[in-house]
Design a protein around this motif. Structure first.
Motif, PDB file in Angstrom:
ATOM      1  N   MET A   1       0.833  -1.215   0.000  1.00 31.49           N
ATOM      2  CA  MET A   1       0.000   0.000   0.000  1.00 31.49           C
ATOM      3  C   MET A   1       0.864   1.260   0.000  1.00 31.49           C
ATOM      4  O   MET A   1       0.636   2.203  -0.747  1.00 31.49           O
ATOM      5  CB  MET A   1      -0.920  -0.008   1.227  1.00 31.49           C
ATOM      6  N   ASN A   2       1.879   1.255   0.865  1.00 32.56           N
ATOM      7  CA  ASN A   2       2.777   2.407   0.916  1.00 32.56           C
ATOM      8  C   ASN A   2       3.536   2.568  -0.388  1.00 32.56           C
ATOM      9  O   ASN A   2       3.801   3.686  -0.844  1.00 32.56           O
ATOM     10  CB  ASN A   2       3.752   2.252   2.077  1.00 32.56           C
ATOM     11  N   HIS A   3       3.901   1.424  -0.991  1.00 39.52           N
ATOM     12  CA  HIS A   3       4.609   1.485  -2.262  1.00 39.52           C
ATOM     13  C   HIS A   3       3.729   2.102  -3.345  1.00 39.52           C
ATOM     14  O   HIS A   3       4.189   2.921  -4.155  1.00 39.52           O
ATOM     15  CB  HIS A   3       5.049   0.077  -2.673  1.00 39.52           C
ATOM     16  N   THR A   4       2.454   1.722  -3.380  1.00 39.23           N
ATOM     17  CA  THR A   4       1.532   2.286  -4.376  1.00 39.23           C
ATOM     18  C   THR A   4       1.334   3.779  -4.165  1.00 39.23           C
ATOM     19  O   THR A   4       1.308   4.556  -5.117  1.00 39.23           O
ATOM     20  CB  THR A   4       0.179   1.559  -4.290  1.00 39.23           C
ATOM     21  N   ARG A   5       1.212   4.186  -2.901  1.00 34.39           N
ATOM     22  CA  ARG A   5       1.033   5.606  -2.608  1.00 34.39           C
ATOM     23  C   ARG A   5       2.264   6.407  -3.027  1.00 34.39           C
ATOM     24  O   ARG A   5       2.150   7.474  -3.629  1.00 34.39           O
ATOM     25  CB  ARG A   5       0.767   5.788  -1.119  1.00 34.39           C
ATOM     26  N   THR A   6       3.438   5.868  -2.721  1.00 40.26           N
ATOM     27  CA  THR A   6       4.674   6.547  -3.144  1.00 40.26           C
ATOM     28  C   THR A   6       4.768   6.632  -4.656  1.00 40.26           C
ATOM     29  O   THR A   6       5.200   7.648  -5.210  1.00 40.26           O
ATOM     30  CB  THR A   6       5.890   5.788  -2.582  1.00 40.26           C
ATOM     31  N   HIS A   7       4.345   5.571  -5.327  1.00 35.68           N
ATOM     32  CA  HIS A   7       4.354   5.550  -6.793  1.00 35.68           C
ATOM     33  C   HIS A   7       3.464   6.655  -7.363  1.00 35.68           C
ATOM     34  O   HIS A   7       3.873   7.384  -8.284  1.00 35.68           O
ATOM     35  CB  HIS A   7       3.874   4.170  -7.272  1.00 35.68           C
ATOM     36  N   TRP A   8       2.265   6.807  -6.818  1.00 40.31           N
ATOM     37  CA  TRP A   8       1.347   7.833  -7.318  1.00 40.31           C
ATOM     38  C   TRP A   8       1.856   9.241  -6.992  1.00 40.31           C
ATOM     39  O   TRP A   8       1.747  10.159  -7.817  1.00 40.31           O
ATOM     40  CB  TRP A   8      -0.035   7.630  -6.712  1.00 40.31           C
ATOM     41  N   ILE A   9       2.405   9.420  -5.814  1.00 40.40           N
ATOM     42  CA  ILE A   9       2.935  10.742  -5.443  1.00 40.40           C
ATOM     43  C   ILE A   9       4.081  11.133  -6.368  1.00 40.40           C
ATOM     44  O   ILE A   9       4.172  12.279  -6.832  1.00 40.40           O
ATOM     45  CB  ILE A   9       3.396  10.731  -3.972  1.00 40.40           C
ATOM     46  N   ARG A  10       4.953  10.176  -6.672  1.00 44.95           N
ATOM     47  CA  ARG A  10       6.072  10.450  -7.562  1.00 44.95           C
ATOM     48  C   ARG A  10       5.580  10.863  -8.939  1.00 44.95           C
ATOM     49  O   ARG A  10       6.084  11.836  -9.540  1.00 44.95           O
ATOM     50  CB  ARG A  10       6.971   9.223  -7.663  1.00 44.95           C
ATOM     51  N   HIS A  11       4.577  10.147  -9.452  1.00 40.34           N
ATOM     52  CA  HIS A  11       4.068  10.467 -10.778  1.00 40.34           C
ATOM     53  C   HIS A  11       3.321  11.799 -10.794  1.00 40.34           C
ATOM     54  O   HIS A  11       3.375  12.544 -11.787  1.00 40.34           O
ATOM     55  CB  HIS A  11       3.158   9.339 -11.286  1.00 40.34           C
ATOM     56  N   LEU A  12       2.625  12.110  -9.727  1.00 40.88           N
ATOM     57  CA  LEU A  12       1.946  13.403  -9.653  1.00 40.88           C
ATOM     58  C   LEU A  12       2.949  14.559  -9.650  1.00 40.88           C
ATOM     59  O   LEU A  12       2.744  15.588 -10.305  1.00 40.88           O
ATOM     60  CB  LEU A  12       1.053  13.461  -8.411  1.00 40.88           C
ATOM     61  N   LEU A  13       4.049  14.378  -8.922  1.00 36.53           N
ATOM     62  CA  LEU A  13       5.083  15.406  -8.902  1.00 36.53           C
ATOM     63  C   LEU A  13       5.725  15.563 -10.278  1.00 36.53           C
ATOM     64  O   LEU A  13       6.001  16.692 -10.731  1.00 36.53           O
ATOM     65  CB  LEU A  13       6.144  15.064  -7.854  1.00 36.53           C
ATOM     66  N   LEU A  14       5.959  14.430 -10.943  1.00 40.95           N
ATOM     67  CA  LEU A  14       6.532  14.492 -12.289  1.00 40.95           C
ATOM     68  C   LEU A  14       5.578  15.171 -13.264  1.00 40.95           C
ATOM     69  O   LEU A  14       5.998  15.963 -14.127  1.00 40.95           O
ATOM     70  CB  LEU A  14       6.885  13.086 -12.773  1.00 40.95           C
ATOM     71  N   MET A  15       4.288  14.876 -13.157  1.00 40.01           N
ATOM     72  CA  MET A  15       3.300  15.512 -14.020  1.00 40.01           C
ATOM     73  C   MET A  15       3.220  17.014 -13.758  1.00 40.01           C
ATOM     74  O   MET A  15       3.115  17.817 -14.688  1.00 40.01           O
ATOM     75  CB  MET A  15       1.936  14.858 -13.809  1.00 40.01           C
ATOM     76  N   ALA A  16       3.292  17.408 -12.485  1.00 40.53           N
ATOM     77  CA  ALA A  16       3.271  18.838 -12.156  1.00 40.53           C
ATOM     78  C   ALA A  16       4.489  19.537 -12.722  1.00 40.53           C
ATOM     79  O   ALA A  16       4.401  20.655 -13.259  1.00 40.53           O
ATOM     80  CB  ALA A  16       3.202  19.019 -10.639  1.00 40.53           C
ATOM     81  N   GLY A  17       5.645  18.877 -12.631  1.00 46.31           N
ATOM     82  CA  GLY A  17       6.847  19.465 -13.217  1.00 46.31           C
ATOM     83  C   GLY A  17       6.752  19.582 -14.725  1.00 46.31           C
ATOM     84  O   GLY A  17       7.170  20.585 -15.307  1.00 46.31           O
ATOM     85  N   ALA A  18       6.191  18.555 -15.378  1.00 46.15           N
ATOM     86  CA  ALA A  18       6.039  18.598 -16.831  1.00 46.15           C
ATOM     87  C   ALA A  18       5.102  19.717 -17.258  1.00 46.15           C
ATOM     88  O   ALA A  18       5.354  20.428 -18.241  1.00 46.15           O
ATOM     89  CB  ALA A  18       5.530  17.249 -17.338  1.00 46.15           C
ATOM     90  N   VAL A  19       4.002  19.895 -16.516  1.00 50.54           N
ATOM     91  CA  VAL A  19       3.052  20.964 -16.843  1.00 50.54           C
ATOM     92  C   VAL A  19       3.707  22.336 -16.680  1.00 50.54           C
ATOM     93  O   VAL A  19       3.502  23.239 -17.494  1.00 50.54           O
ATOM     94  CB  VAL A  19       1.795  20.850 -15.962  1.00 50.54           C
ATOM     95  N   SER A  20       4.504  22.491 -15.623  1.00 49.82           N
ATOM     96  CA  SER A  20       5.161  23.786 -15.401  1.00 49.82           C
ATOM     97  C   SER A  20       6.169  24.112 -16.495  1.00 49.82           C
ATOM     98  O   SER A  20       6.432  25.285 -16.774  1.00 49.82           O
ATOM     99  CB  SER A  20       5.858  23.777 -14.033  1.00 49.82           C
ATOM    100  N   VAL A  21       6.742  23.075 -17.114  1.00 50.34           N
ATOM    101  CA  VAL A  21       7.706  23.304 -18.193  1.00 50.34           C
ATOM    102  C   VAL A  21       6.995  23.520 -19.529  1.00 50.34           C
ATOM    103  O   VAL A  21       7.338  24.435 -20.300  1.00 50.34           O
ATOM    104  CB  VAL A  21       8.683  22.114 -18.292  1.00 50.34           C
ATOM    105  N   VAL A  22       6.011  22.686 -19.823  1.00 46.61           N
ATOM    106  CA  VAL A  22       5.331  22.746 -21.123  1.00 46.61           C
ATOM    107  C   VAL A  22       4.313  23.884 -21.167  1.00 46.61           C
ATOM    108  O   VAL A  22       4.054  24.450 -22.237  1.00 46.61           O
ATOM    109  CB  VAL A  22       4.653  21.396 -21.419  1.00 46.61           C
ATOM    110  N   GLY A  23       3.738  24.244 -20.013  1.00 47.68           N
ATOM    111  CA  GLY A  23       2.690  25.262 -19.970  1.00 47.68           C
ATOM    112  C   GLY A  23       3.038  26.566 -20.662  1.00 47.68           C
ATOM    113  O   GLY A  23       2.248  27.066 -21.481  1.00 47.68           O
ATOM    114  N   PRO A  24       4.195  27.174 -20.387  1.00 45.73           N
ATOM    115  CA  PRO A  24       4.527  28.436 -21.070  1.00 45.73           C
ATOM    116  C   PRO A  24       4.598  28.319 -22.584  1.00 45.73           C
ATOM    117  O   PRO A  24       4.206  29.247 -23.302  1.00 45.73           O
ATOM    118  CB  PRO A  24       5.899  28.787 -20.473  1.00 45.73           C
TER     119      PRO A  24
END
Length: 270
Positions: A1-24
């Motif tokens: 369960m903790n592994h799945t939660r960490t996996h989703w948090i990591r991907h959410l952070l990566l998606m947020a970073g991608a949006v901040s780069v591609v957005g402009p």
């Protein structure tokens, strides 16, 4: 369960970073294809005005700006590859007095802000009569401390036995450098090339100081003149900015693996 939660948090952070780069870039594209009246009133254009790119290209001498930027970039990149690699090989392999002291002094220059050296460099260019010339754009930036340090670290990872074997077979020191060291250092050279291209293509301050007319302006300086000429015509300005940005984006997409490999493989400690 903790592994799945960490996996989703990591991907959410990566998606947020991608949006901040591609957005402009997405915002810049949407603005470039809007009409002038829609720039600040709508998020998505009601009609896609692709002709804005043609209007922007014709409104300013972008062809000349591109040519100047290409010539300047090629000159700086060639200078970095040749001069930085020679200096890096000297620090990595040759023995000479005060070697470490000179290298540490070279590293210390990286702590000096660029703005401190701008006025002396500009005074030299003026005294040489190089204002509005390719010499002014290229010569003061033919070598770079970062490139020397990067290549020096990578050259240190190449086994000395390969060079010694080549010397035994009758190869000169220059031959060893050209036939052994440089071919084995392609990832580091590719990394240096990418950094040099991005630095020179996007440079604004120095070309602004040493150029006065449209005949010698680079693409980044030309965009400022374009902005002043059209005031609030942001749709045309964004179209011009996209045309100036596309070459660096394409280059990074093609050589991103070489960039990562060159940065990670030279991280060794003597």
């Amino acid at each position: 369960m903790n592994h799945t939660r960490t996996h989703w948090i990591r991907h959410l952070l990566l998606m947020a970073g991608a949006v901040s780069v591609v957005g402009p870039f997405v915002w810049m594209l949407l603005t470039a294809v809007k009409s002038r009246s829609e720039v600040f009133t709508t998020v998505l254009p009601t009609q896609w005005h692709w002709e804005n790119f043609a209007h922007a290209w014709q409104a300013a001498p972008f062809g000349r700006y591109y040519l100047n930027s290409v010539i300047m970039t090629v000159g700086i990149v060639v200078g970095h590859i040749v001069l930085d690699s020679l200096a890096a090989y000297a620090f990595a392999r040759l023995r000479f007095p005060w070697k470490r002291t000179v290298f540490f002094l070279l590293l210390a220059t990286m702590l000096v802000p660029t703005f401190v050296t701008v006025i002396p460099a500009f005074s030299i260019i003026v005294s040489l009569g190089w204002i509005d010339s390719y010499q002014a754009l290229i010569v003061p930036r033919l070598a770079d401390v970062f490139g020397i340090v990067l290549l020096r670290q990578y050259f240190s990872t190449i086994p000395r036995e390969l060079e010694e074997a080549a010397r035994i077979d009758g190869c000169s020191r220059l031959g060893v450098f050209l036939r052994i060291v440089l071919p084995l250092s392609r990832p580091a050279l590719a990394t240096l090339t990418i950094f040099a291209v991005l630095f020179s293509w996007n440079d604004f301050l120095w070309p602004l100081l040493v150029t006065n007319g449209d005949d010698m302006r680079t693409i980044q300086v030309g965009l400022t003149a374009f902005q002043g000429r059209y005031g609030t015509s942001w749709h045309l300005l964004m179209a011009g900015t996209l045309m100036a940005t596309v070459p660096t984006i394409i280059m990074f997409l093609f050589f991103q693996r070489s960039l990562v490999r060159g940065l990670t493989s030279g991280g060794v400690k003597e």
